[in-house]
Design a protein around this motif. Structure first.
Motif, mmCIF file in Angstrom:
data_model
loop_
_atom_site.group_PDB
_atom_site.id
_atom_site.type_symbol
_atom_site.label_atom_id
_atom_site.label_comp_id
_atom_site.label_asym_id
_atom_site.label_seq_id
_atom_site.Cartn_x
_atom_site.Cartn_y
_atom_site.Cartn_z
ATOM 1 N N ASN A 152 0.794 -1.290 0.083
ATOM 2 C CA ASN A 152 0.118 -0.037 -0.008
ATOM 3 C C ASN A 152 0.823 1.269 0.024
ATOM 4 O O ASN A 152 2.312 1.298 0.499
ATOM 5 C CB ASN A 152 -0.929 0.072 1.316
ATOM 6 N N MET A 153 0.240 2.384 -0.464
ATOM 7 C CA MET A 153 0.971 3.682 -0.374
ATOM 8 C C MET A 153 -0.199 4.625 -0.359
ATOM 9 O O MET A 153 -1.406 4.677 -0.814
ATOM 10 C CB MET A 153 1.356 3.884 -1.821
ATOM 11 N N LEU A 154 0.037 5.703 0.188
ATOM 12 C CA LEU A 154 -0.476 6.910 0.476
ATOM 13 C C LEU A 154 0.073 8.017 -0.507
ATOM 14 O O LEU A 154 1.138 8.208 -0.372
ATOM 15 C CB LEU A 154 -0.606 7.674 1.934
ATOM 16 N N LEU A 155 -0.779 8.475 -1.410
ATOM 17 C CA LEU A 155 -0.295 9.757 -2.399
ATOM 18 C C LEU A 155 -1.235 10.756 -1.998
ATOM 19 O O LEU A 155 -2.375 10.786 -2.387
ATOM 20 C CB LEU A 155 -0.444 8.990 -3.680
ATOM 21 N N ASP A 156 -0.867 11.868 -1.762
ATOM 22 C CA ASP A 156 -1.567 13.064 -1.118
ATOM 23 C C ASP A 156 -2.702 12.572 -0.414
ATOM 24 O O ASP A 156 -3.846 13.286 -0.409
ATOM 25 C CB ASP A 156 -2.064 13.558 -2.646
ATOM 26 N N GLY A 157 -2.452 11.796 0.541
ATOM 27 C CA GLY A 157 -3.550 11.360 1.498
ATOM 28 C C GLY A 157 -4.363 10.252 1.074
ATOM 29 O O GLY A 157 -5.440 9.915 1.810
ATOM 30 N N GLU A 158 -4.526 9.831 -0.311
ATOM 31 C CA GLU A 158 -5.154 8.754 -0.809
ATOM 32 C C GLU A 158 -4.566 7.305 -0.999
ATOM 33 O O GLU A 158 -3.373 7.518 -1.251
ATOM 34 C CB GLU A 158 -5.613 9.304 -2.373
ATOM 35 N N LEU A 159 -5.341 6.482 -0.543
ATOM 36 C CA LEU A 159 -4.703 5.404 -0.406
ATOM 37 C C LEU A 159 -4.742 4.372 -1.560
ATOM 38 O O LEU A 159 -5.940 4.482 -2.400
ATOM 39 C CB LEU A 159 -5.495 4.262 0.601
ATOM 40 N N TYR A 160 -3.785 3.808 -2.083
ATOM 41 C CA TYR A 160 -3.393 3.102 -3.266
ATOM 42 C C TYR A 160 -2.921 1.590 -2.736
ATOM 43 O O TYR A 160 -2.173 1.337 -2.199
ATOM 44 C CB TYR A 160 -2.647 3.529 -4.305
ATOM 45 N N ALA A 161 -3.615 0.635 -3.185
ATOM 46 C CA ALA A 161 -3.468 -0.762 -2.732
ATOM 47 C C ALA A 161 -3.068 -1.701 -3.931
ATOM 48 O O ALA A 161 -3.181 -1.507 -5.112
ATOM 49 C CB ALA A 161 -4.800 -1.366 -2.056
ATOM 50 N N ASN A 162 -2.596 -2.864 -3.548
ATOM 51 C CA ASN A 162 -2.142 -3.821 -4.371
ATOM 52 C C ASN A 162 -1.198 -3.248 -5.284
ATOM 53 O O ASN A 162 -1.337 -3.501 -6.446
ATOM 54 C CB ASN A 162 -3.514 -4.370 -5.013
ATOM 55 N N LEU A 163 -0.219 -2.779 -4.731
ATOM 56 C CA LEU A 163 0.691 -1.981 -5.876
ATOM 57 C C LEU A 163 1.748 -2.919 -6.630
ATOM 58 O O LEU A 163 2.161 -4.085 -6.153
ATOM 59 C CB LEU A 163 1.608 -1.135 -4.879
ATOM 60 N N LYS B 70 5.194 -2.461 -9.102
ATOM 61 C CA LYS B 70 6.170 -1.215 -9.704
ATOM 62 C C LYS B 70 5.741 -0.369 -10.768
ATOM 63 O O LYS B 70 5.866 0.927 -10.799
ATOM 64 C CB LYS B 70 7.473 -1.812 -10.020
ATOM 65 N N GLU B 71 4.952 -1.014 -11.696
ATOM 66 C CA GLU B 71 4.180 -0.403 -12.871
ATOM 67 C C GLU B 71 3.270 0.537 -12.540
ATOM 68 O O GLU B 71 3.020 1.571 -12.786
ATOM 69 C CB GLU B 71 3.998 -1.445 -13.866
ATOM 70 N N LYS B 72 2.580 0.137 -11.399
ATOM 71 C CA LYS B 72 1.277 0.777 -11.058
ATOM 72 C C LYS B 72 1.870 2.127 -10.400
ATOM 73 O O LYS B 72 1.251 3.296 -10.511
ATOM 74 C CB LYS B 72 0.464 0.012 -9.910
ATOM 75 N N VAL B 73 2.864 1.814 -9.557
ATOM 76 C CA VAL B 73 3.372 3.223 -8.725
ATOM 77 C C VAL B 73 3.860 4.141 -9.835
ATOM 78 O O VAL B 73 3.699 5.231 -9.822
ATOM 79 C CB VAL B 73 4.508 2.763 -7.840
ATOM 80 N N ILE B 74 4.774 3.773 -10.794
ATOM 81 C CA ILE B 74 5.365 4.629 -11.895
ATOM 82 C C ILE B 74 4.059 5.399 -12.621
ATOM 83 O O ILE B 74 4.254 6.382 -12.562
ATOM 84 C CB ILE B 74 6.067 3.714 -12.868
ATOM 85 N N SER B 75 3.225 4.607 -13.038
ATOM 86 C CA SER B 75 2.077 5.208 -13.616
ATOM 87 C C SER B 75 1.536 6.216 -12.847
ATOM 88 O O SER B 75 1.080 7.459 -13.327
ATOM 89 C CB SER B 75 0.960 4.258 -13.932
ATOM 90 N N LEU B 76 1.045 6.011 -11.621
ATOM 91 C CA LEU B 76 0.522 7.006 -10.755
ATOM 92 C C LEU B 76 1.372 8.122 -10.574
ATOM 93 O O LEU B 76 0.699 9.279 -10.337
ATOM 94 C CB LEU B 76 0.387 6.525 -9.241
ATOM 95 N N LEU B 77 2.682 7.991 -10.297
ATOM 96 C CA LEU B 77 3.580 9.092 -10.105
ATOM 97 C C LEU B 77 3.837 9.913 -11.498
ATOM 98 O O LEU B 77 3.916 11.097 -11.204
ATOM 99 C CB LEU B 77 4.999 8.657 -9.575
ATOM 100 N N GLU B 78 3.760 9.116 -12.481
ATOM 101 C CA GLU B 78 4.197 9.900 -13.719
ATOM 102 C C GLU B 78 2.768 10.941 -13.884
ATOM 103 O O GLU B 78 3.050 12.014 -14.467
ATOM 104 C CB GLU B 78 4.128 9.084 -14.755
ATOM 105 N N LYS B 79 1.822 10.664 -13.749
ATOM 106 C CA LYS B 79 0.425 11.355 -13.937
ATOM 107 C C LYS B 79 0.634 12.683 -13.027
ATOM 108 O O LYS B 79 -0.225 13.560 -13.391
ATOM 109 C CB LYS B 79 -0.908 10.654 -13.489
ATOM 110 N N ARG B 80 1.204 12.524 -11.992
ATOM 111 C CA ARG B 80 1.237 13.685 -10.953
ATOM 112 C C ARG B 80 2.391 14.782 -11.493
ATOM 113 O O ARG B 80 2.505 15.808 -10.630
ATOM 114 C CB ARG B 80 1.233 13.193 -9.581
ATOM 115 N N ARG B 81 3.419 14.325 -12.224
ATOM 116 C CA ARG B 81 4.647 15.115 -12.387
ATOM 117 C C ARG B 81 4.102 16.526 -13.092
ATOM 118 O O ARG B 81 3.228 16.665 -13.747
ATOM 119 C CB ARG B 81 5.468 14.521 -13.373
#
Length: 158
Positions: free
Chosen positions: A134-145, A147-158
């Motif tokens: 799991n990860m919190l990103l700007d207070g929102e929980l993301y589950a079942n992470l 590596k690809e999902k994390v990169i996608s989430l972070l790239e969208k916020r750049r």
């Protein structure tokens, strides 16, 4: 010229709070820190040192208060990321995800990404073990992470 005006505004804020009846009370310190952050975007170590000296407290007092209030930040970054490093998450490769994020985004020792977009911290448990990792990103929980999902989430916020 604008940089000098901003610095003058910070000095005025520090000066105002240092002349209050009880400048060392936490309530006054928090109010001052919020004003500084509003003016500057964050509360840098240099500003913390100047403010601590003016208030007659140790810089570590201000640093502790900043860490205690999630709305206050020491660096100017856009997104807050908290990766879980609890036992369940570790069993599902959270440490590999953490290492990948540090490398891919150039996370420094203070947790700030190379481009200043992200602040990374870890927490021993986010209390969502059944959906790990799991990860919190700007207070929102993301589950079942992954590596690809994390990169996608972070790239969208750049």
């Amino acid at each position: 010229m604008e940089v000098l005006a901003m610095k003058e505004e910070i000095r005025e804020i520090i000066d105002y709070y240092s002349k209050q009846r009880n400048p060392q009370e936490q309530e006054n310190i928090v109010a001052m820190l919020r004003e500084i952050q509003e003016a500057e975007g964050c509360i840098t170590m240099k500003v913390q040192e100047e403010a601590a000296e003016a208030l007659g407290v140790k810089p570590s007092v201000l640093s502790c208060i900043i860490k205690r209030y999630p709305s206050l930040k020491e660096a100017d970054y856009a997104h807050e990321m908290v990766l879980c490093t609890g036992k369940s998450c570790q069993c599902k490769n959270s440490m590999e995800i953490l290492d990948m994020v540090r490398k891919e985004f150039g996370i420094s020792k203070d947790g700030i990404s190379a481009d200043g977009s992200f602040h990374l911290t870890t927490r021993n448990c986010l209390k969502q073990c059944r959906t790990s990792p799991n990860m919190l990103l700007d207070g929102e929980l993301y589950a079942n992470l992954t590596k690809e999902k994390v990169i996608s989430l972070l790239e969208k916020r750049r």
